[in-house]
Structures are given as C-alpha cells and as structure tokens.
Design a protein around this motif. Structure first.
Motif, PDB file in Angstrom:
ATOM      1  N   SER B  88       0.795  -1.223   0.000  1.00  0.00           N
ATOM      2  CA  SER B  88       0.000   0.000   0.000  1.00  0.00           C
ATOM      3  C   SER B  88       0.831   1.280   0.000  1.00  0.00           C
ATOM      4  O   SER B  88       0.281   2.370  -0.001  1.00  0.00           O
ATOM      5  CB  SER B  88      -0.928  -0.020   1.230  1.00  0.00           C
ATOM      6  N   VAL B 138      -2.314  -2.284  -3.768  1.00  0.00           N
ATOM      7  CA  VAL B 138      -3.187  -1.107  -3.796  1.00  0.00           C
ATOM      8  C   VAL B 138      -2.733  -0.230  -4.961  1.00  0.00           C
ATOM      9  O   VAL B 138      -1.664   0.384  -4.917  1.00  0.00           O
ATOM     10  CB  VAL B 138      -3.153  -0.337  -2.456  1.00  0.00           C
ATOM     11  N   THR B 219     -12.433   0.465   1.208  1.00  0.00           N
ATOM     12  CA  THR B 219     -11.205  -0.081   0.623  1.00  0.00           C
ATOM     13  C   THR B 219     -10.728  -1.297   1.398  1.00  0.00           C
ATOM     14  O   THR B 219     -10.321  -2.312   0.818  1.00  0.00           O
ATOM     15  CB  THR B 219     -10.106   1.008   0.609  1.00  0.00           C
ATOM     16  N   ILE B 223     -10.043  -5.078   0.072  1.00  0.00           N
ATOM     17  CA  ILE B 223      -8.707  -5.692   0.191  1.00  0.00           C
ATOM     18  C   ILE B 223      -8.798  -6.998   0.980  1.00  0.00           C
ATOM     19  O   ILE B 223      -8.227  -8.028   0.570  1.00  0.00           O
ATOM     20  CB  ILE B 223      -7.714  -4.702   0.862  1.00  0.00           C
TER      21      ILE B 223
END
Lengths: 216, 249
Positions: B88, B138, B219, B223
């Motif tokens: 990320s 990400v 998000t 994920i």
C-alpha cells in the motif's frame, strides 16, 4: 507530414522511413545516458545527421536552438522505444529492472518533455506497446510492467494535451504479430491509418493488434 | 474456526495501509507493518500492543532493496511464514506534465513501481516455500483514466497492472493468489493533497454517480475480501472502486 521516431534502430523505423518521404529519427549512441543524434531520412538518400543531444543534461540546449533556428515541427511523434529482456521475476536483477524502466518509461518522458513544444496543435503522439501490458505473457516482468505504465502515460497525455488538440494513442501489438511473415506490414498499415489526419477523433485509446488473443 | 494469518503490510502506518492493519489486528491476525515514517510506526505499534494485538513495526524505505530484503527476512524469522501481503506504500503530487521535474518523475516511479517490484521479488520465493498465499496490491483508478495525480502518478500505478499480471502468469500454479484494487477518490491524506479545499472536494463529489467519496472502510473491505479464501477464484484482476465514476460519466 513530418514524423519523428524516438528510436532509429527499432524495426519499424526502416519501414516508416521507406514509406514516408521525410522522417526524423533519434539515433541513440548511449541509450542509458540519453545521448545520441537526430537524423533526417529522405527517401532514397543516405540519412543526414542534424544535431547531437544529451537528454540528461539540463544545460544542453543545442537541440532546442537547432529546432528553433530551423523552424522544425513534428506532426506525428512515434514512441517506438522498447527494451525486452525476457526474464522471469526471479531472473530479473535490480539492474535489469532499472534498465528496462529507463528505456521504456523514463526516456519517453524525457523525449516528450523535450519535443512537445515542437508538436503543432492538432498533432499527435503514438506509442508502440505490447499486449504483454494486459496479459503479462511476454515472460518478462519488467517489460509487461513498463509497457502497462506507458499505456497510462498515453492516457495522461491525451487528457493534458487535449487543450492543444494533440492526441495520444497506443498501438498494442501481440508478440505473435511480430513473428508473422506479414506482421510488420500489418503494423505499418495500422500506424499509417492512425497517423492519418482523418482520424482526428481517435484519442486516449489503446488499439490492439493481436488476432483477438488477449480476449481469451 | 478461522485460522490466524501472518500479514505483512507495506506502507502500514498511514491511510489505506493503516486501516487494513487495524482491521486485520481486530481479526486476531499477526501483523507486521512497515513505513518510512518510523515515529508514526513505533507509535502505532505501541498503541496496538497496548490493546493486546500482535503488531510489529519495521521501518522501510521501499526504494531500498536492502531494506526490503530485511523486512521479508525479519517477518520470516518472526513467524516462519507469510500468508498475506498487502502493498500500500505510495506517493503522489498533482502536477501538469510541463511542471513534473525529472527528479519528481523518478521519485514517484521509484516509490510506487520499483518499490512494488522489490517487495514482490523479495517476498514471493518465501511465500512459495510456505505453499502460497494472497497478495493484494493497492493501485489506483488513475492508471485507467490517466488523471488524478499527474502523469508520473498514473504511469507508476499503470505499471503495477502489468507487473501484477506478469506475476500471476508466473506464480498462479504455485499457490499465489494475486489481485489489485484500484481505488479512485477515497477519503485519505492523498485526497487532501490532490483536492486541498472544501470547494474542490465538493466539485469532485458531484462528479461521482453515487455522490460520495469512498471511505477507508470500503477499501479495507475490498482488500480483505481479495486477500481471503472467499475470493480464491478471482485471480489477476483489477478491482476498480470508484462509485461508478469511470464508466458511468
């Protein structure tokens, strides 16, 4: 039509210079240091060296001065820079990754920054990419990644340069197409069509030449 | 009973990475998280440990191969395996092409793309040794649209698509489950950088068909789903999270 090719040594360059009357091309003597010369190719004649350049030297304004002095503009610029190693993730060294990143992404950025003022309004940029950017199948992690980044770069350019009506498109070619006996001819044909001024509504696209294989 | 996972989160002390770390800790996973910001990382580790969670912070400059190798070896030393890898870490800045310096271009690509290559190169052999695992990258919707952060950002995030697909080609038959989430307009520090005023944010909100920004929870849910066995048959995909903006407007 004035055409600028980013890499004179790429296989499409010879065919483009044979087809169009007047083509300019960058001939790199040292790709990793951004050094080379701008050549002019006039059909049927030996190429003429016009000026040397050093893209990494901020102080080097010789190219800019030369282009200004000669009032040169490029209606179409073709980013045909490519670097394919053919290595898997484990086989790819840090140096190889960096080399691929430099040739496939940094150099196009540097060249476009340097030449964009010499592309007239209504001009265009065409990037040569690969279906590996979508399928990841070239067996080269660096190449797949960097070509995929290039396709996003083209979309950014198409948005940013639309105020000048400059278009940016990608021609994405399957590795199999390059191996076909008439593959290069088909690629040049598509390039010629994309260069055509009647295609002025084509912008921000990835045109794929792959016989439908990335659909499967 | 749900099995505890060992989760490595790259860029876990801010934004999406931090939110994922918190959610995994609440699920009793063992979380190793990295960040360049050592002060914030240590502070979070202390907070989380005080709450009884098993969290370990390792400082990492993602552009350093040495740092990246160290993160992987310390994680393996600690737990003997790595079940989930969430990547990320990222940087952005809103710039027009003519204003992007060579230094900014290189830095953005080094952090967002070369950093991704480094962690995949360092972690994948270990994940294969422990019979596979899930990787979620990400990314960003900018890679698809070419907008929202400048050409350097779009290029760096676009490069992640091809890299993810190449990795999937190479490792799918070795137990590696890999996908990418591409958020577009999520309420994070990055949104504040790109749209610093309330007026700018409101104008942007109106362009989104659902008239709302995505949240960190949105998000994190995506994920965690992609990192779980529930998404086993989803492989090498880009999950665009944008409130419908990219294809409906």
């Amino acid at each position: 039509m004035n055409i600028l090719l980013f890499d004179a040594s790429h296989r499409i360059s010879g065919m483009m210079t044979a087809y169009y009357q007047k083509v300019y091309a960058l001939d790199f003597t040292d790709k990793l240091n951004g050094k080379g010369s701008l050549y002019q190719y006039i059909n049927g004649q030996d190429p003429v060296q016009l000026i040397t350049f050093d893209l990494l030297d901020d102080q080097d304004i010789s190219m800019e001065s030369w282009l200004n002095k000669n009032n040169i503009q490029f209606d179409t610029v073709i980013n045909n820079l490519e670097h394919l190693i053919g290595n898997t993730l484990t086989e790819t060294s840090i140096d190889e990754w960096r080399k691929s990143l430099f040739i496939n992404l940094h150099l196009p950025f540097l060249i476009i920054k340097a030449f964009i003022s010499y592309v007239p309004d209504d001009g265009q940029i065409i990037h040569i990419s690969s279906t590996a950017a979508v399928s990841g199948e070239a067996g080269d992690v660096s190449y797949a990644s960097h070509k995929s980044g290039l396709e996003s770069f083209s979309k950014s350019l198409s948005k940013e340069l639309s105020k000048r009506n400059i278009r940016s498109n990608v021609i994405s070619i399957s590795p199999k197409c390059w191996r076909k006996s008439d593959g290069a001819r088909q690629i040049i044909q598509l390039l010629k069509e994309t260069c055509n001024e009647h295609m002025s509504f084509l912008n921000g696209q990835v045109i794929t030449l792959d016989n439908g294989e990335t659909l499967s | 009973m749900r099995q505890t996972s060992v989760v490595l989160i790259i860029g876990g002390a801010a934004g999406i990475g931090q939110a994922v770390a918190e959610s995994r800790l609440k699920n009793d996973d063992k979380v190793v998280f990295t960040d360049i910001n050592a002060e914030k990382g240590h502070q979070l580790m202390t907070e989380w440990r005080d709450q009884g969670y098993e969290a370990t912070f390792i400082q990492q400059d993602v552009t350093s191969w040495k740092d990246t190798e160290k993160v992987v070896s310390e994680t393996i030393e600690l737990y003997g395996r790595m079940d989930v890898l969430i990547i990320s870490a990222g940087v952005t800045s809103q710039k027009r092409l003519e204003d992007i310096t060579v230094k900014e271009w290189r830095f953005t690509l080094d952090v967002n793309l070369t950093g991704l290559f480094y962690i995949l190169k360092a972690a994948l052999p270990e994940m294969v040794k422990s019979k596979g695992g899930s990787i979620v990258i990400v990314g960003s919707g900018s890679a698809i649209t070419g907008s929202g952060g400048g050409a350097h950002y779009a290029v760096s995030k676009g490069g992640a698509f091809g890299l993810m697909r190449a990795i999937a080609n190479e490792y799918s038959d070795q137990g590696i489950h890999i996908n990418l989430v591409a958020p577009r307009v999520i309420e994070t520090e990055m949104l504040d950088i790109l749209y610093p005023t309330e007026e700018a944010k409101e104008a942007l909100r109106q362009k989104i068909p659902i008239k709302n920004f995505g949240t960190l929870a949105d998000t994190t849910n995506a994920i965690n789903f992609l990192a779980s066995g529930e998404s086993r048959y989803i492989q090498a995909q880009v999950l665009l999270m944008d409130g419908g903006r990219t294809y409906l407007t």
